[in-house]
Design a protein around this motif. Structure first.
Motif, PDB file in Angstrom:
ATOM      1  N   ALA A 272     -12.454  66.461 -61.184  1.00  0.00           N
ATOM      2  CA  ALA A 272     -12.740  65.543 -62.281  1.00  0.00           C
ATOM      3  C   ALA A 272     -11.723  65.717 -63.394  1.00  0.00           C
ATOM      4  CB  ALA A 272     -14.143  65.786 -62.816  1.00  0.00           C
ATOM      5  N   PRO A 273     -11.400  64.644 -64.103  1.00  0.00           N
ATOM      6  CA  PRO A 273     -10.527  64.763 -65.275  1.00  0.00           C
ATOM      7  C   PRO A 273     -11.224  65.551 -66.379  1.00  0.00           C
ATOM      8  CG  PRO A 273     -11.463  62.564 -65.140  1.00  0.00           C
ATOM      9  CD  PRO A 273     -11.859  63.267 -63.873  1.00  0.00           C
TER      10      PRO A 273
ATOM     11  N   TRP B  10     -15.856  62.562 -64.607  1.00  0.00           N
ATOM     12  CA  TRP B  10     -15.973  61.211 -64.061  1.00  0.00           C
ATOM     13  C   TRP B  10     -17.157  60.516 -64.714  1.00  0.00           C
ATOM     14  CZ3 TRP B  10     -11.821  59.884 -61.707  1.00  0.00           C
ATOM     15  CH2 TRP B  10     -11.142  60.731 -60.822  1.00  0.00           C
ATOM     16  N   LEU B  11     -16.989  59.248 -65.038  1.00  0.00           N
ATOM     17  CA  LEU B  11     -18.081  58.443 -65.571  1.00  0.00           C
ATOM     18  C   LEU B  11     -18.569  57.430 -64.543  1.00  0.00           C
ATOM     19  CD1 LEU B  11     -16.711  57.832 -69.179  1.00  0.00           C
ATOM     20  CD2 LEU B  11     -18.438  59.488 -68.442  1.00  0.00           C
ATOM     21  N   LEU B  12     -17.654  56.664 -63.958  1.00  0.00           N
ATOM     22  CA  LEU B  12     -18.005  55.702 -62.923  1.00  0.00           C
ATOM     23  C   LEU B  12     -16.755  55.425 -62.069  1.00  0.00           C
ATOM     24  CD1 LEU B  12     -20.712  54.052 -62.283  1.00  0.00           C
ATOM     25  CD2 LEU B  12     -19.429  52.075 -63.128  1.00  0.00           C
ATOM     26  N   PRO B  13     -16.338  56.383 -61.240  1.00  0.00           N
ATOM     27  CA  PRO B  13     -15.166  56.127 -60.383  1.00  0.00           C
ATOM     28  C   PRO B  13     -15.463  54.971 -59.443  1.00  0.00           C
ATOM     29  CG  PRO B  13     -16.315  58.123 -59.692  1.00  0.00           C
ATOM     30  CD  PRO B  13     -16.943  57.695 -60.972  1.00  0.00           C
ATOM     31  N   PHE B  14     -14.653  53.902 -59.549  1.00  0.00           N
ATOM     32  CA  PHE B  14     -15.075  52.645 -58.933  1.00  0.00           C
ATOM     33  C   PHE B  14     -14.083  52.088 -57.926  1.00  0.00           C
ATOM     34  CE2 PHE B  14     -16.596  48.171 -59.133  1.00  0.00           C
ATOM     35  CZ  PHE B  14     -17.955  48.410 -58.974  1.00  0.00           C
ATOM     36  N   SER B  15     -12.795  52.311 -58.152  1.00  0.00           N
ATOM     37  CA  SER B  15     -11.792  51.792 -57.222  1.00  0.00           C
ATOM     38  C   SER B  15     -10.670  52.799 -57.082  1.00  0.00           C
ATOM     39  CB  SER B  15     -11.251  50.443 -57.709  1.00  0.00           C
ATOM     40  OG  SER B  15     -10.443  49.834 -56.724  1.00  0.00           O
TER      41      SER B  15
ATOM     42  N   ARG C  23      -1.472  61.886 -64.947  1.00  0.00           N
ATOM     43  CA  ARG C  23      -1.483  60.889 -66.019  1.00  0.00           C
ATOM     44  C   ARG C  23      -2.887  60.341 -66.195  1.00  0.00           C
ATOM     45  NH1 ARG C  23       1.894  55.184 -66.203  1.00  0.00           N
ATOM     46  NH2 ARG C  23       0.246  54.540 -64.771  1.00  0.00           N
ATOM     47  N   ALA C  24      -3.248  60.089 -67.433  1.00  0.00           N
ATOM     48  CA  ALA C  24      -4.523  59.433 -67.749  1.00  0.00           C
ATOM     49  C   ALA C  24      -4.247  58.337 -68.777  1.00  0.00           C
ATOM     50  CB  ALA C  24      -5.528  60.442 -68.300  1.00  0.00           C
TER      51      ALA C  24
END
Length: 411
Positions: free
Chosen positions: A107-108, A112-117, A165-166
């Motif tokens: 996790a960053p 994670w909040l909502l990993p979606f794609s 990168r974020a």
């Protein structure tokens, strides 16, 4: 209360308390899967029996892996497959050839909040769109796009990953981000389905609005609208407030960005160059949008995920998750005609996202994630209780060329 507010209130109330199970992956690649390394007898797992392979007009599908929690997208490289699991807030990492889970993407720092794609633009590099949470009329969902470098040693079974990168959309008018595409130029495109917009992330991390209704007038090809309802696999399906999201799926080929929309159905395209045209504002650029393949009259349609086989540059077919029809189709980008690749209610249980894996020994399968969206009462207001069918399945498809034999020229 508006249809949008009704939609997001129901979504938040139901989904966040539903189906958050401990993640458990079972390798299920059928012995007939050309990439499978393990014998069929090693595939036994508790729960429902695996779905049988399905032969379609333009591909053969096999159950590859399964999860005890909801999945939304899958993509991979020559060794690994990455699967986003929004409700358990995790990204599973599977061995491409066995389907065994070898780890999780770390996790960053903010979690994670909502990993979606997810996209894998090259071996050892993973891009994850974290949508930041479900849309809310009171609390902004701040999407983030994360880049990771990864490595896996199949001999020691050690998986390593580092965040490189974020990029955060904090402070920008984004309600819900649906998809991310990594284009051939290195620019990322993010689709926003509630306002109806396309955002760009440049290689230097700078964010720019590619298409956005700056005048306050929605862009018809991108905007949401009323959802007429549908029947999916015999199940009535509608949404709170009859809300149909706008732009959802993304795919790029040869400088053209293709996108799908739940509101309008079908597929559209726009030149990437138009999205950065300095002579026009982000609303005026929409004049360059063209219809590629319209939906049939009188039906609801969402081609929720899109993918080109970028490993075959001459292949002009655009593959799409035809979610409401429980199948994968492909679209001729020259004339908009469509072909059903494979259809199966178990292997494609509301297919949501799909991506091609890079070739290994000449094989480049398509991996498809299904999220069973029509079976969740938090999303489908036509049902009063969940009727999900665990587990959630990732399917592999081996596609056939248009002509039924080795490709010749432009397919």
């Amino acid at each position: 209360m508006s249809s949008f507010e009704t939609f997001v209130s129901a979504l938040r109330a139901g989904v966040l308390t539903t189906l958050v199970a401990a993640t458990s992956w079972a390798p299920l690649a059928h012995a007939a899967d050309p990439e499978a390394l393990q014998p069929e007898e090693a595939l036994a797992s508790p729960g429902s029996p695996r779905a049988p392979a399905r032969v379609g007009a333009h591909g053969v599908a096999f159950e590859y892996g399964r999860s005890d929690t909801l999945i939304s997208a899958a993509a991979g490289d020559t060794r690994l497959v990455f699967v986003t699991q929004p409700l358990s807030r995790s990204v599973a990492v599977l061995d491409r050839f066995t389907g065994h889970q070898v780890g999780q993407l770390p996790a960053p720092p903010a979690g994670w909040l909502l990993p979606f794609s997810v996209r894998v633009p090259r071996d050892g590099h993973v891009v994850v769109l974290d949508s930041g949470g479900f849309p809310s009329p009171t609390t902004p969902s701040i999407p983030r796009v994360y880049d990771y470098d990864v490595a896996y040693n199949p001999l020691t079974h050690r998986f390593k990953a580092s965040l490189t990168r974020a990029v955060s959309f904090d402070g920008l008018p984004v309600v819900f981000a649906e998809d991310v595409e990594v284009t051939s130029s290195g620019t990322y495109v993010v689709s926003e389905s509630i306002i109806g917009a396309l955002w760009l992330i440049h290689p230097d991390g700078r964010i720019e609005a590619g298409l956005f209704p700056v005048t306050g007038v929605p862009i018809p090809e991108l905007a949401p609208c009323a959802f007429p309802g549908a029947t999916v696999g015999g199940i009535a399906f509608t949404t709170a407030g009859h809300f149909a999201p706008g732009v959802v799926g993304l795919a790029e080929r040869q400088g053209q960005l293709y996108f799908s929309t739940t509101c309008n159905g079908g597929v559209y395209r726009i030149p990437m160059q138009s999205l950065t045209d300095p002579t026009r504002d982000p609303a005026a650029r929409a004049l360059d949008i063209r219809v590629v393949s319209p939906r049939a009259p009188g039906i609801a349609e969402t081609l929720h995920g899109l993918a080109f086989n970028r490993f075959r540059p001459t292949d002009r077919w655009l593959y799409a998750a035809d979610s409401l029809q429980l199948r994968v189709v492909r679209i001729d980008t020259l004339d908009g005609s469509r072909q059903v690749v494979v259809a199966d209610p178990a292997l494609f249980n509301f297919p949501s996202k799909l991506q091609f894996l890079p070739p290994v020994a000449g094989l480049s399968p398509l991996v498809v994630a299904s999220d069973q969206e029509h079976r969740l009462a938090a999303i489908n207001t036509a049902i009063t209780a969940d009727i999900v069918q665990p587990p959630w399945i990732v399917t592999k498809i081996y596609t056939t060329p248009r002509w039924g034999h080795a490709a010749r020229g432009d397919e």
